[in-house]
Design an enzyme around this catalytic site. Structure first.
Site, PDB file in Angstrom:
ATOM      1  N   HIS B  67       0.843  -1.197   0.000  1.00  0.00           N
ATOM      2  CA  HIS B  67       0.000   0.000   0.000  1.00  0.00           C
ATOM      3  C   HIS B  67       0.881   1.252   0.000  1.00  0.00           C
ATOM      4  CE1 HIS B  67      -2.946   3.015   1.255  1.00  0.00           C
ATOM      5  NE2 HIS B  67      -2.186   3.282   2.289  1.00  0.00           N
ATOM      6  N   ASP B  96       6.445  22.121 -26.103  1.00  0.00           N
ATOM      7  CA  ASP B  96       6.405  20.779 -25.513  1.00  0.00           C
ATOM      8  C   ASP B  96       7.428  20.755 -24.389  1.00  0.00           C
ATOM      9  OD1 ASP B  96       6.523  17.776 -25.192  1.00  0.00           O
ATOM     10  OD2 ASP B  96       5.185  17.908 -26.917  1.00  0.00           O
ATOM     11  N   TRP B 132       7.022   0.062   3.928  1.00  0.00           N
ATOM     12  CA  TRP B 132       7.520   0.747   2.725  1.00  0.00           C
ATOM     13  C   TRP B 132       8.902   1.339   2.963  1.00  0.00           C
ATOM     14  CZ3 TRP B 132       8.785   5.784   1.107  1.00  0.00           C
ATOM     15  CH2 TRP B 132       8.685   6.764   2.083  1.00  0.00           C
ATOM     16  N   SER B 160      13.021   6.290 -13.893  1.00  0.00           N
ATOM     17  CA  SER B 160      11.900   7.041 -14.457  1.00  0.00           C
ATOM     18  C   SER B 160      11.792   8.420 -13.827  1.00  0.00           C
ATOM     19  CB  SER B 160      10.609   6.246 -14.249  1.00  0.00           C
ATOM     20  OG  SER B 160       9.495   7.078 -14.334  1.00  0.00           O
ATOM     21  N   SER B 161      11.836   8.503 -12.488  1.00  0.00           N
ATOM     22  CA  SER B 161      11.625   9.835 -11.915  1.00  0.00           C
ATOM     23  C   SER B 161      12.803  10.752 -12.128  1.00  0.00           C
ATOM     24  CB  SER B 161      11.238   9.830 -10.440  1.00  0.00           C
ATOM     25  OG  SER B 161      11.426   8.633  -9.840  1.00  0.00           O
ATOM     26  N   HIS B 244      13.007  11.933   3.649  1.00  0.00           N
ATOM     27  CA  HIS B 244      12.402  13.194   4.031  1.00  0.00           C
ATOM     28  C   HIS B 244      12.184  14.126   2.836  1.00  0.00           C
ATOM     29  CE1 HIS B 244      10.541  15.998   6.573  1.00  0.00           C
ATOM     30  NE2 HIS B 244      11.128  16.887   5.827  1.00  0.00           N
ATOM     31  N   GLU B 246      11.670  13.251   0.007  1.00  0.00           N
ATOM     32  CA  GLU B 246      10.607  12.597  -0.740  1.00  0.00           C
ATOM     33  C   GLU B 246       9.221  13.108  -0.313  1.00  0.00           C
ATOM     34  OE1 GLU B 246      10.348  10.575  -3.230  1.00  0.00           O
ATOM     35  OE2 GLU B 246       8.295   9.854  -3.007  1.00  0.00           O
ATOM     36  N   TYR B 248       8.460  16.016   0.613  1.00  0.00           N
ATOM     37  CA  TYR B 248       8.240  17.318  -0.030  1.00  0.00           C
ATOM     38  C   TYR B 248       8.061  17.162  -1.525  1.00  0.00           C
ATOM     39  CZ  TYR B 248       9.255  19.099   4.489  1.00  0.00           C
ATOM     40  OH  TYR B 248       9.202  19.328   5.828  1.00  0.00           O
ATOM     41  N   SER B 259      -2.055  27.186  -4.644  1.00  0.00           N
ATOM     42  CA  SER B 259      -1.793  28.617  -4.800  1.00  0.00           C
ATOM     43  C   SER B 259      -2.523  29.179  -6.014  1.00  0.00           C
ATOM     44  CB  SER B 259      -0.294  28.861  -4.977  1.00  0.00           C
ATOM     45  OG  SER B 259       0.424  28.282  -3.914  1.00  0.00           O
ATOM     46  N   HIS B 293      14.909  13.001  12.092  1.00  0.00           N
ATOM     47  CA  HIS B 293      13.743  13.106  12.976  1.00  0.00           C
ATOM     48  C   HIS B 293      12.845  11.865  12.867  1.00  0.00           C
ATOM     49  CE1 HIS B 293      11.779  15.538   9.482  1.00  0.00           C
ATOM     50  NE2 HIS B 293      11.585  14.259   9.299  1.00  0.00           N
ATOM     51  N   HIS B 294      13.138  11.001  11.899  1.00  0.00           N
ATOM     52  CA  HIS B 294      12.411   9.727  11.824  1.00  0.00           C
ATOM     53  C   HIS B 294      13.065   8.675  12.715  1.00  0.00           C
ATOM     54  CE1 HIS B 294      10.001  10.962   8.315  1.00  0.00           C
ATOM     55  NE2 HIS B 294      11.037  11.729   8.070  1.00  0.00           N
ATOM     56  N   THR B 319       6.763  26.991   6.035  1.00  0.00           N
ATOM     57  CA  THR B 319       5.443  26.405   5.813  1.00  0.00           C
ATOM     58  C   THR B 319       4.363  27.340   6.345  1.00  0.00           C
ATOM     59  OG1 THR B 319       6.517  24.282   6.178  1.00  0.00           O
ATOM     60  CG2 THR B 319       4.132  24.281   6.020  1.00  0.00           C
ATOM     61  N   LYS B 322       3.602  30.013   3.947  1.00  0.00           N
ATOM     62  CA  LYS B 322       2.721  29.597   2.851  1.00  0.00           C
ATOM     63  C   LYS B 322       1.268  29.590   3.302  1.00  0.00           C
ATOM     64  CE  LYS B 322       4.205  27.277  -0.381  1.00  0.00           C
ATOM     65  NZ  LYS B 322       5.133  27.337  -1.484  1.00  0.00           N
ATOM     66  N   ARG B 441       1.566   0.862  15.065  1.00  0.00           N
ATOM     67  CA  ARG B 441       1.207   0.718  13.662  1.00  0.00           C
ATOM     68  C   ARG B 441       1.732  -0.611  13.119  1.00  0.00           C
ATOM     69  NH1 ARG B 441       5.588   4.686  10.633  1.00  0.00           N
ATOM     70  NH2 ARG B 441       4.532   3.926   8.775  1.00  0.00           N
TER      71      ARG B 441
HETATM   72 CU   LIG Z   1      10.799  13.640   7.615  1.00  0.00          CU
END
Ligand SMILES: [Cu+2]
Lengths: 299, 517
Positions: B67, B96, B132, B160-161, B244, B246, B248, B259, B293-294, B319, B322, B441
């Site tokens: 998932h 293009d 994941w 790809s990315s 991390h 990722e 964002y 916006s 921080h993870h 943040t 924004k 979890r």
């Molecule tokens: Cu993070």
């Protein structure tokens, strides 16, 4: 609209449809699916029987090589027919620079692992910081040192010295960067014979480098007991130098192709993006080697 | 040039057209969204009550893992790339993308990569089951055989990315129409170019991480094995250096979408345009120095905990800028509440809730309580679902007339909005409470005391799943029998795609560049 704008934008050419991208995607799929099977069948860790792995992998590789060959052939033809503009040239250049940036980050991951292992893991396993219990309970006999010639589990190996083959290889790569720069200037000055000679010399230096590295690996495996499985020292040593060697191989092939294209008169003073891309790639590989030489061999 | 386009299957297989590729990306991501969503349904069905009901624990673990992987790499990221493909060339006045063939390659790798990943469900030992985040040694020593297919699948997604990101960045820096200076670009373009930069910087690091996993699994290296002088914690460092930024990567383009839409329906200029650009860039740069921080509970020197705690909290500043600007844009605007606007306003409010719980998690001492509980699950689903996915949903409603020339049914759109809005909160809000109370979890069973919260969450999840099928119905109905759209269906919309192009946009746009004043 000013003429400068017309010059800059109006000739923009959206390329024709092309079958190569999706063929490339299929090739990558075969490479990955075959590769995973191939690895499992080779190492025999799981009873993944059958032997289709390497066949699928080889087919994938062939598809990818065919795809690259044909895609670039089309691109070169279009370029020679004058379909491209200055704007597209800039797109290619910027694309190449960002591609090299991503490669830099790939190496950064492995350099990060090397520095993390040296600066943190090994001292911690030796009990530094608040890790006294780790040391006392898990590996009481472990002596932290770098190169890590005795792992916590007690496996031993020998470290690769810096001043033998690696120093010679450093000299070779530095020289090759210099010869490539001479060739590049010759291209800009329209001096075809110098261009050809120096490009070929650069590629030759790349091949010599690879030969010496193969010899170094042979020595490591057969006389020094230094293998991919020799603890974190062997892991970082072979992964860093190995991926670098792989990049030298690509760069050398790139240069050989460029030599052939120089000989066929594909490049002009003004229009030689592919050549410059190859040169940038080569310098990138060279700079990575300097970092390798310092952090893997010397320090 | 006449507006002809190639026909038949070759149009899609061999295309170099950014609009076709954008559509393929969007449809692909929606299919992945449904597959990943179906796995979420399995998870919520199992968690509807305590005890084991429907699935084996190992299969449950595969479901949480797949998932996550499918939603992150298959649904959210490609949906953003799809939007980029459709919108960026039109918004900057380019014919293009800069590298159209590579663009096609970027897309077509994905269906194959996910075929590889999904095929692992049918392999001996089951699909990847280590979460994941695939922490070592769960994924190295204890990973099932399918792990190797997962690793090579991740390599394909990464290729790809990276190519997609290179394309975006080169397009933006090299293909803008005359007069389209950087600080005139729509914010969606800005957020995407910064996202592309992040992708180029961190996807290769992910590739490095899975490569080390592969060699640890099969070739005897000891990167994540303490007995050989490596460290499983190092895996977490490398992974989160990618992980991390990722998050964002997944949210920044949605910032851009919100916006644009909020400004359009408030009928005002976006408040603080340049501060939005700088805030986005600061978020991106800070994202490189906060990864641990993870890992507050994994064991780190105290100086490290402090550094990562403070650096993480710093992100709240840009943040906050924004969020302030979005609210200020609405302030005294003549607002109307069409479906895209509703989703965007919900985005601002609910994303902010996710941001606040993020600040809570950033505090190292209290994170020891929250770590690996449902509080974390609540936090990241608040930023991902009503954040990234509401952002994409808003974008689809907003630009659908531009893409298809048809309008969706406003009434159905509003029903879809309120349905998702209620369901998303019903699903994820109770998780804050079960998490604070300590429910871990990634476990298929739980203590009786969490039963009520879990039942609410499951009911919400089923409603949320259904609401996405309803979304599909609305879109298909709009495409087949929607009212024809006017060239400018939104009164307050600005930007080249609305001002210089009809609805639907022709197959080839801006063969000669528009002049931007
Ligand atoms: Cu993070």
């Amino acid at each position: 609209m000013s003429t400068e704008n017309q010059e800059k934008y109006e000739k923009y050419y959206v390329p024709e449809q092309s079958p190569w991208p999706i063929i490339g995607a299929i090739g990558l799929f075969l490479l990955a699916y075959g590769g995973a099977n191939f690895i499992q069948q080779t190492t025999g860790k799981y009873n993944n029987d059958g032997s289709m792995g390497w066949i699928i992998f080889s087919v994938g590789l062939a598809v990818i090589i065919y795809m690259m060959w044909s895609w670039w052939r089309d691109t070169i033809r279009e370029s020679m027919n004058g379909l491209y503009s200055a704007q597209m040239d800039r797109s290619f250049r910027q694309g190449m620079l960002w591609f090299i940036s991503s490669e830099v980050m790939f190496f950064a991951a492995f350099f990060g692992a090397l520095l993390y292992a040296r600066q943190l893991i090994v001292p911690w396993l030796g009990g530094e910081g608040n890790n006294a219990m780790t040391h006392a309970l898990l590996y009481p006999d472990f002596i932290p040192q770098w190169p890590l010639t005795t792992t916590p589990a007690g496996e031993t190996t020998t470290a690769m010295g810096a001043f033998g083959l690696p120093a010679i290889n450093t000299a070779i790569l530095l020289t090759s960067s210099w010869t490539l720069t001479i060739a590049h200037h010759a291209l800009k000055d329209g001096n075809r014979s110098a261009l050809l000679n120096y490009t070929a010399i650069t590629a030759l230096l790349g091949i010599i480098f690879l030969g010496l590295q193969a010899y170094e690996y042979y020595e490591a495996y057969h006389h020094m007991g230094l293998t991919l499985g020799s603890g974190i020292y062997g892991s970082t040593f072979f992964m860093l130098t190995g991926f670098h060697g792989f990049h030298v191989t690509i760069g050398t092939i790139f240069l050989i192709v460029m030599s052939v294209r120089c000989a066929s008169g594909h490049f002009t003073k003004e229009n030689h993006f592919a050549y410059e891309a190859g040169a940038w790639y080569w310098h990138f590989v060279d700079v990575v080697w300097l970092f390798l030489f310092i952090f893997v061999y010397i320090v | 040039m006449a507006d002809h386009h190639p026909t038949g299957i070759k149009r899609w297989l061999f295309t170099t057209n950014h609009k076709d590729i954008g559509s393929m990306y969007l449809w692909f991501s929606f299919i992945m969204f449904l597959i990943g969503g179906a796995m979420a349904m399995v998870i919520r069905a199992e968690l509807y009550q305590p005890g084991l009901q429907f699935v084996e624990p190992n299969f449950f673990n595969s479901m949480t893992t797949m998932h996550g992987l499918i939603m992150v790499f298959g649904a959210v990221m490609p949906s953003m790339v799809g939007l980029a493909n459709w919108l960026i060339p039109m918004q900057i006045g380019a014919p293009d993308m800069a590298l159209p063939r590579m663009n096609n390659w970027s897309f077509w790798i994905l269906p194959f990569a996910f075929t590889l990943l999904l095929s692992s469900l049918f392999m001996d030992g089951g699909a990847p089951n280590f979460g994941w985040t695939f922490y070592a040694p769960l994924s190295t020593t204890y990973g099932p055989p399918s792990t190797d297919f997962f690793i090579l699948g991740v390599h394909m997604m990464g290729i790809s990315s990276i190519m997609g990101a290179i394309n975006v960045i080169v397009t933006v820096f090299n293909m803008r129409a005359p007069g389209m200076t950087l600080m005139k670009m729509p914010l969606f373009v800005w957020t995407w170019v910064i996202t592309a930069f992040l992708l180029i910087m961190v996807m290769p690091v992910l590739a490095g991480a899975v490569t080390m996993m592969l060699t640890d699994r099969h070739f005897g290296t000891d990167f994540f094995n303490a007995a050989g002088g490596g460290d499983p914690v190092m895996f977490q460092h490398i992974f989160w250096f990618f992980g991390h930024p990722e998050v964002y990567i997944m949210i920044l383009p949605a910032f851009g979408v919100a916006s644009e839409i909020i400004a359009a329906f408030a009928r005002k200029k976006l408040f603080g345009y340049s501060s939005m650009v700088y805030a986005t860039a600061s978020i991106a740069l800070l994202s490189f120095i906060v990864w641990a921080h993870h890992m507050f509970t994994v064991g780190m020197p105290i100086a490290g905990e402090l550094f990562f705690m403070i650096a993480t909290m710093l992100i709240a500043v840009p943040t906050g800028v924004k969020v302030f600007n979005w609210v200020a844009t609405m302030w005294q605007g003549s607002m109307t509440f069409e479906t895209p606007m509703l989703f965007s306003i919900a985005f601002v409010i609910l994303f902010t809730i996710g941001g606040f719980s993020g600040v809570m998690l950033a505090m190292a001492p209290v994170d020891f309580q929250y770590h690996d509980t449902y509080f974390v699950v609540a936090h990241f689903h608040y930023v991902l679902f009503p954040g990234a996915i509401f952002g994409t949903t808003a974008a689809v409603y907003y630009w659908l007339p531009k893409w298809t020339g048809k309008m969706y049914n406003e009434k159905l759109g509003k029903i879809h909005f309120w349905w998702s809005m209620i369901a998303v909160n019903l699903t994820f809000f109770p998780m804050h409470f079960s998490g604070l109370a300590g429910m871990p979890r990634r476990i298929p069973d739980y203590n009786m005391m969490f039963a009520a919260f879990n039942q609410l969450a499951s009911i919400g999840a089923f409603a949320l799943g259904l609401s996405q099928l309803f979304f599909l119905f609305i879109i298909i109905k709009a495409i087949r029998s929607g009212k024809k759209a006017e060239d400018k269906p939104w009164e307050g919309a600005t930007g080249l795609e609305w001002d210089a192009l009809p609805c639907p946009a022709p197959y080839h746009t801006f063969d000669t560049p528009p002049q931007v004043k």
